[in-house]
Design a protein around this motif. Sequence first.
Motif, mmCIF file in Angstrom:
data_model
loop_
_atom_site.group_PDB
_atom_site.id
_atom_site.type_symbol
_atom_site.label_atom_id
_atom_site.label_comp_id
_atom_site.label_asym_id
_atom_site.label_seq_id
_atom_site.Cartn_x
_atom_site.Cartn_y
_atom_site.Cartn_z
ATOM 1 N N ASP A 41 14.242 10.355 2.515
ATOM 2 C CA ASP A 41 14.285 9.549 3.562
ATOM 3 C C ASP A 41 14.860 10.246 5.121
ATOM 4 O OD1 ASP A 41 17.247 9.697 3.315
ATOM 5 O OD2 ASP A 41 17.144 7.532 2.720
ATOM 6 N N ASN A 64 6.075 1.251 -2.106
ATOM 7 C CA ASN A 64 7.288 0.593 -2.263
ATOM 8 C C ASN A 64 8.108 0.809 -1.281
ATOM 9 O OD1 ASN A 64 6.321 -1.050 -4.299
ATOM 10 N ND2 ASN A 64 6.732 0.670 -5.927
ATOM 11 N N TYR A 65 8.011 1.945 -0.571
ATOM 12 C CA TYR A 65 9.101 2.254 0.789
ATOM 13 C C TYR A 65 8.863 1.414 1.855
ATOM 14 C CZ TYR A 65 9.684 6.101 -2.689
ATOM 15 O OH TYR A 65 10.003 6.756 -3.850
ATOM 16 N N ALA A 66 9.878 1.358 2.503
ATOM 17 C CA ALA A 66 10.046 0.832 3.975
ATOM 18 C C ALA A 66 9.192 1.481 4.933
ATOM 19 C CB ALA A 66 11.351 0.469 4.371
ATOM 20 N N PRO A 67 8.616 0.969 5.877
ATOM 21 C CA PRO A 67 8.116 1.649 7.136
ATOM 22 C C PRO A 67 9.033 2.463 7.702
ATOM 23 C CG PRO A 67 7.346 -0.778 7.245
ATOM 24 C CD PRO A 67 8.454 -0.528 6.050
ATOM 25 N N GLY A 68 8.719 3.513 8.100
ATOM 26 C CA GLY A 68 9.679 4.485 8.899
ATOM 27 C C GLY A 68 9.248 6.172 8.552
ATOM 28 N N LYS A 88 5.542 6.401 7.245
ATOM 29 C CA LYS A 88 5.064 5.181 6.401
ATOM 30 C C LYS A 88 4.802 4.034 7.301
ATOM 31 C CE LYS A 88 4.794 2.504 2.737
ATOM 32 N NZ LYS A 88 4.515 1.243 3.319
#
Length: 89
Positions: A41, A64-68, A88
Amino acid sequence: RTETPEGINGNDINVSFYPNPVATELTIESDIMLSEIQLYDIMGKRLYTLDADGDATHTVEMGNYAPGTYFVRIISKDGNCTTKKVIKK
């Protein structure tokens, strides 16, 4: 596609990451055998490690990962590595 031809230790490692930005699946292709793929991250925390087992093409599930912003580190069988920023959405 985003091409990343430079390796950290000065030896070239050609790796393609796509799509970037990514929604669900990030495809990683290389012209050499890979050893490991790591996902970090923005804070540098390792989220995912994949034993690439010498293959040159892999898919990383990103759904499954948050936008960023994330970083993908690729390590080749011969020890060369490269890190690429991935967005993402």
